[in-house]
Design an enzyme around this catalytic site. Structure first.
Site, PDB file in Angstrom:
ATOM      1  N   ASN A  30       0.844  -1.192   0.000  1.00  0.00           N
ATOM      2  CA  ASN A  30       0.000   0.000   0.000  1.00  0.00           C
ATOM      3  C   ASN A  30       0.880   1.243   0.000  1.00  0.00           C
ATOM      4  OD1 ASN A  30       0.433   0.925   2.896  1.00  0.00           O
ATOM      5  ND2 ASN A  30      -0.230  -1.192   3.199  1.00  0.00           N
ATOM      6  N   ARG A  31       0.259   2.402  -0.086  1.00  0.00           N
ATOM      7  CA  ARG A  31       1.015   3.640  -0.296  1.00  0.00           C
ATOM      8  C   ARG A  31       1.414   4.352   0.992  1.00  0.00           C
ATOM      9  NH1 ARG A  31      -2.679   7.155  -3.583  1.00  0.00           N
ATOM     10  NH2 ARG A  31      -1.040   8.679  -3.211  1.00  0.00           N
TER      11      ARG A  31
END
Ligand code: C5P
Length: 228
Positions: A30-31
């Site tokens: 994920n970011r």
């Protein structure tokens, strides 16, 4: 000079984003940059706490700042299950636990020992299984006077609906405080600033703040101290 109002506190913070392997070279991730969680850890250490930071993959700057801080012990993890083990190992003696990490909700059911090839495969399906919910477990097994804080990143632009989602999540997970923020392509992740609301017992909105992640971290510790 920061007030030493967390003197004598033992604090556990998780930060960064877990990665779940697919094969030896690929992962689901994920970011999350880890910035908000690292700033929560730094704020606590600056205010006198002994801090264990369980850190999954973070961007270079927050990662380096955490390691440089003399008041923070960094424990490196990769996957959600590694994070679960590392957090559980230090949770019992903590006065406060802040789960700021973006933990993968799922992992790959059968990780391939060799690199998956596309030869002869027009499409592909990945089977996923759910990861343990570390925050919910911590809340369910907590000992004594422990304050447990969760984060919820939601792609919900409507403020009232965002607060409602935060209230429901705080209840569901059993956390004392839940920090909600709107994330999206241009919000929350990978940015220096953040907009949050902190939900407390009975769903009370304890604070709403837009500012630097460090400012938010300090406001969060004020709320933890007031709740503890
Ligand atoms: O359910 P959701 O992923 O939105 O919950 C976010 C909160 O729960 C964060 O505090 C995150 O660190 C924590 N979490 C966890 N274990 C998981 C998933 C999320 O502790 N498997």
């Amino acid at each position: 000079l920061a007030p030493k109002d967390l003197d004598g506190w033992r604090v556990v913070v998780s930060a960064g984003g877990t990665r779940e392997p697919i094969d030896p070279v690929r992962y689901l991730g994920n970011r999350s940059s880890g910035r908000q969680g690292v700033d929560v850890a730094r704020a606590a250490a600056d205010r006198g706490a002994t801090v264990t930071l369980v850190l999954a993959h973070a961007a270079a700057d927050p990662d380096a700042e955490a390691r440089r801080h003399p008041g923070i012990e960094v424990v490196d993890v990769g996957t959600a299950q590694e994070m679960q083990r590392a957090v559980q190992a230090v949770a019992a003696t903590a006065d406060a636990i802040v789960m700021a990490a973006a933990v993968s909700d799922y992992r790959v059911a059968a990780v391939s020992a060799s690199k998956i090839s596309k030869e002869g495969q027009a499409g592909r399906t990945l089977d996923l299984v759910q990861n343990p919910d570390i925050l919910a477990e911590l809340a369910a097994t907590r000992t004594g006077r422990q304050t447990i804080v969760g984060f919820a990143a939601e792609t919900e632009p409507d403020r009232n609906r965002l607060i409602e989602r935060g209230r429901a999540k705080r209840e569901r997970k059993g956390a004392d405080l839940l920090v909600v923020n709107e994330v999206g392509w241009a919000r929350g992740f990978e940015r220096p600033d953040n907009s949050v609301a902190v939900i407390g017992h009975e769903g009370a909105v304890l604070l709403e703040h837009h500012g630097s992640k460090r400012e938010i971290a300090d406001a969060l510790w004020d709320a933890v101290i007031a709740t503890h």
